[in-house]
Design a protein around this motif. Structure first.
Motif, PDB file in Angstrom:
ATOM      1  N   ASN A  28     -80.431 -34.125  23.581  1.00  0.00           N
ATOM      2  CA  ASN A  28     -80.394 -34.432  22.151  1.00  0.00           C
ATOM      3  C   ASN A  28     -79.153 -35.229  21.776  1.00  0.00           C
ATOM      4  O   ASN A  28     -79.216 -36.165  20.973  1.00  0.00           O
ATOM      5  N   ARG A  37     -79.532 -38.884  22.767  1.00  0.00           N
ATOM      6  CA  ARG A  37     -80.379 -39.618  21.826  1.00  0.00           C
ATOM      7  C   ARG A  37     -79.655 -39.877  20.500  1.00  0.00           C
ATOM      8  O   ARG A  37     -79.645 -41.006  19.990  1.00  0.00           O
ATOM      9  N   GLU A  38     -79.043 -38.839  19.949  1.00  0.00           N
ATOM     10  CA  GLU A  38     -78.381 -38.982  18.655  1.00  0.00           C
ATOM     11  C   GLU A  38     -77.201 -39.952  18.732  1.00  0.00           C
ATOM     12  O   GLU A  38     -76.991 -40.751  17.815  1.00  0.00           O
ATOM     13  N   GLU A  82     -78.522 -43.493  19.103  1.00  0.00           N
ATOM     14  CA  GLU A  82     -79.125 -43.914  17.829  1.00  0.00           C
ATOM     15  C   GLU A  82     -78.045 -44.411  16.867  1.00  0.00           C
ATOM     16  O   GLU A  82     -78.209 -45.427  16.192  1.00  0.00           O
ATOM     17  N   ILE A 120     -88.240 -42.308  22.908  1.00  0.00           N
ATOM     18  CA  ILE A 120     -88.346 -41.603  21.626  1.00  0.00           C
ATOM     19  C   ILE A 120     -87.863 -42.503  20.492  1.00  0.00           C
ATOM     20  O   ILE A 120     -88.355 -42.421  19.361  1.00  0.00           O
ATOM     21  N   GLU A 179     -84.576 -29.020   6.513  1.00  0.00           N
ATOM     22  CA  GLU A 179     -84.938 -28.810   7.919  1.00  0.00           C
ATOM     23  C   GLU A 179     -86.202 -27.972   8.059  1.00  0.00           C
ATOM     24  O   GLU A 179     -86.840 -27.979   9.113  1.00  0.00           O
ATOM     25  N   LYS A 208     -84.209 -28.196  12.814  1.00  0.00           N
ATOM     26  CA  LYS A 208     -84.326 -29.650  12.773  1.00  0.00           C
ATOM     27  C   LYS A 208     -84.865 -30.198  14.091  1.00  0.00           C
ATOM     28  O   LYS A 208     -85.791 -31.029  14.111  1.00  0.00           O
ATOM     29  N   ILE A 209     -84.310 -29.709  15.200  1.00  0.00           N
ATOM     30  CA  ILE A 209     -84.752 -30.201  16.508  1.00  0.00           C
ATOM     31  C   ILE A 209     -86.153 -29.685  16.827  1.00  0.00           C
ATOM     32  O   ILE A 209     -86.963 -30.406  17.417  1.00  0.00           O
ATOM     33  N   GLN A 245     -88.491 -31.988  15.314  1.00  0.00           N
ATOM     34  CA  GLN A 245     -88.602 -33.268  16.009  1.00  0.00           C
ATOM     35  C   GLN A 245     -89.593 -33.220  17.160  1.00  0.00           C
ATOM     36  O   GLN A 245     -90.008 -34.269  17.664  1.00  0.00           O
ATOM     37  N   GLN A 246     -89.976 -32.032  17.585  1.00  0.00           N
ATOM     38  CA  GLN A 246     -90.928 -31.902  18.696  1.00  0.00           C
ATOM     39  C   GLN A 246     -92.378 -32.026  18.228  1.00  0.00           C
ATOM     40  O   GLN A 246     -93.282 -32.205  19.051  1.00  0.00           O
ATOM     41  N   LYS A 272     -95.524 -34.379  19.719  1.00  0.00           N
ATOM     42  CA  LYS A 272     -95.349 -34.836  21.098  1.00  0.00           C
ATOM     43  C   LYS A 272     -96.518 -34.383  21.968  1.00  0.00           C
ATOM     44  O   LYS A 272     -97.221 -33.431  21.631  1.00  0.00           O
ATOM     45  N   SER A 320     -84.162 -27.129  21.869  1.00  0.00           N
ATOM     46  CA  SER A 320     -83.885 -26.844  20.463  1.00  0.00           C
ATOM     47  C   SER A 320     -82.791 -25.825  20.194  1.00  0.00           C
ATOM     48  O   SER A 320     -82.258 -25.788  19.084  1.00  0.00           O
TER      49      SER A 320
END
Length: 483
Positions: free
Chosen positions: A71, A74-75, A78, A137, A292, A349-350, A353-354, A357, A380
């Motif tokens: 995570n 990715r963050e 980004e 992603i 969230e 929040k995480i 995000q799933q 998928k 998560s």
């Protein structure tokens, strides 16, 4: 160029960032919460480079897995991509030969910073696969950024971009590695360079083939079941008792002895899921109105408080429906109820995000574009380590392994319930020690457990005066596991 990257990594590996993943998370939050500054791009670059250096060390030395790293990668990327937008405009202007000093300087800084990140993340195979998966992603934005910033055209244009700068306006704060190298007569041809990773093609083919086999088998085995459902399905007394013990973000496990797929997954447990909490529980915790919870609120209101990944994708389920099973277990991350509200909301929040998928039939815990039921939890729950198992060249995390961690030294989770259904005599609630026995662990001391395992050696045994044969001699041993 490689000597420069090695030197940077050596410095970074000794700084305070390399202690815990939580520090990287806090660092990123501080960068994002601060006002936009001229050096914002530099700060997010340094953070992302530091994270890459830590990640390389983590992948080299890890004995367990932590989904928080994925995570954070990715963050961080980004944010690096977002902060690079103005720099990309300056690079475009510089490529056209129309840049002023400041634009040309920023173009060079973008090239050298992106090159440094590329060398850190892409030259190690394991890290490269993680980054490219996270890029998927992000709609492949990382590869697109590499192709724009590190192209052959950019490489050939660097001398011309240098001419658009003014040495008299430079200072230590806004200088450039490329300009420094050029001023010292060093080689600058290695900037804006990418490599062809030919071996990845064969790895991808093998991964795709094994994933296809798993997917096909799952489609065939999934519908096959026998009997009339699970032993706990109609035991309302047991269900009510279990329900009272459930708290938001508990991890729950199912065993369905009447389904074929339950026998195809290694270990005792074939599936796990997340208890999101009821509306009443989340209101009492002061979480209900947080953004969230937006992906979950409507489902929870309708009674769908279980979030999970099945073969057909992420889904929600009602407690009464989910309890059509034979055995049930429940664990809880230690101290989760006393975490700061912001940390709890980050988990939700995480989790959110799933949603949407697809199932990861490759069972690769180092990827997040597709996920399994256990990978939802792995990704998560923040800075929690889980045991990984190497299968077919990939690191995997199974429901059974997540249950086994309960018996590890310094386990991050605690025991709540283990229930075996019995339609005739009623369900039985078992102790942690009884749960351990089912999971092939034995209690050795006060809350200390050792795993039973077999140690085998081939021995040559005489069978007659003329010959010998090899016999696989096994003895049962115990070992204490730790993360």
């Amino acid at each position: 160029m490689q000597k420069l990257i090695f030197f940077l990594l050596l410095i970074i590996s000794t700084n305070s960032y390399s202690s815990e993943l939580n520090r990287f998370e806090d660092s990123l939050e501080q960068i994002l919460s601060s006002e936009k500054e001229q050096d914002a791009h530099l700060r997010i670059y340094q953070h992302t480079l530091n994270l890459g250096a830590y990640g390389l060390e983590y992948l080299w030395t890890r004995t367990s897995g932590n989904g928080q790293l994925l995570n954070l990668i990715r963050e961080s990327w980004e944010q690096y991509l977002a902060s690079s937008e103005d720099y990309l405009n300056d690079l475009s202007t510089a490529l056209n030969g129309n840049a002023n000093h400041e634009q040309a300087l920023r173009a060079l800084q973008l090239i050298e910073r992106t090159q440094s990140l590329y060398d850190t993340y892409m030259k190690n195979k394991n890290m490269r696969y993680i980054l490219l998966d996270q890029s998927a992603i992000l709609n492949n934005r990382v590869e697109n950024h590499f192709n724009t910033t590190l192209s052959v055209t950019v490489n050939e244009s660097i001398p011309n971009i240098i001419k658009q700068t003014n040495w008299n306006l430079l200072n230590v704060k806004n200088s450039s590695v490329i300009l420094t190298y050029d001023g010292q007569g060093k080689d600058i041809s290695e900037f804006a360079k990418q490599e062809d990773f030919v071996g990845d093609v064969f790895t991808d083919i093998l991964a795709g083939a094994s994933s296809g086999i798993s997917s096909g088998f799952g489609a065939l085995a999934g519908p096959i079941e026998w009997g009339d459902g699970g032993q706990l399905r109609d035991d309302l007394n047991a269900q009510e008792k279990i329900y009272k013990d459930l708290m938001p973000l508990d991890i729950i496990f199912e065993k369905k002895a009447y389904k074929l797929t339950d026998y195809t997954i290694p270990g005792y447990w074939g599936h796990n899921a997340v208890w999101l909490g009821t509306q009443e529980q989340l209101k009492a915790a002061g979480l209900w109105d947080a953004e969230e919870l937006d992906p979950f609120r409507r489902q929870i209101e309708k009674g769908y408080s279980i979030f999970e990944m099945r073969k057909w994708g992420t889904t929600f389920d009602k407690y009464s429906q989910w309890m059509n099973l034979d055995d049930f277990a429940q664990i809880r991350v230690k101290g989760i109820e006393s975490l700061p509200k912001s940390k709890i909301l980050k988990i939700y929040k995480i989790l959110g995000q799933q949603i949407g998928k697809n199932y990861d039939f490759a069972f690769n815990a180092d990827t997040a574009f597709k996920i399994t039921c256990s990978e939802i939890i792995y990704l998560s729950y923040g800075d929690v380590s889980w045991p990984l198992e190497r299968i077919l060249g990939r690191n995997t995390i199974t429901p059974n392994a997540m249950a086994e961690v309960l018996f590890y030294k310094n386990s991050p989770v605690e025991f709540i319930n283990f229930v075996k259904g019995n339609r005739k005599n009623g369900a039985k609630f078992h102790t942690k020690e009884e749960f351990a026995n089912v999971m092939n662990f034995v209690k050795k001391g006060r809350d200390t457990y050792h795993q039973n395992y077999k140690s085998c050696k081939l021995k040559r045994v005489r069978i007659n005066r003329r010959g010998y044969k090899l016999i696989n001699h096994c003895v049962t041993k115990t070992r204490q596991l730790s993360l």
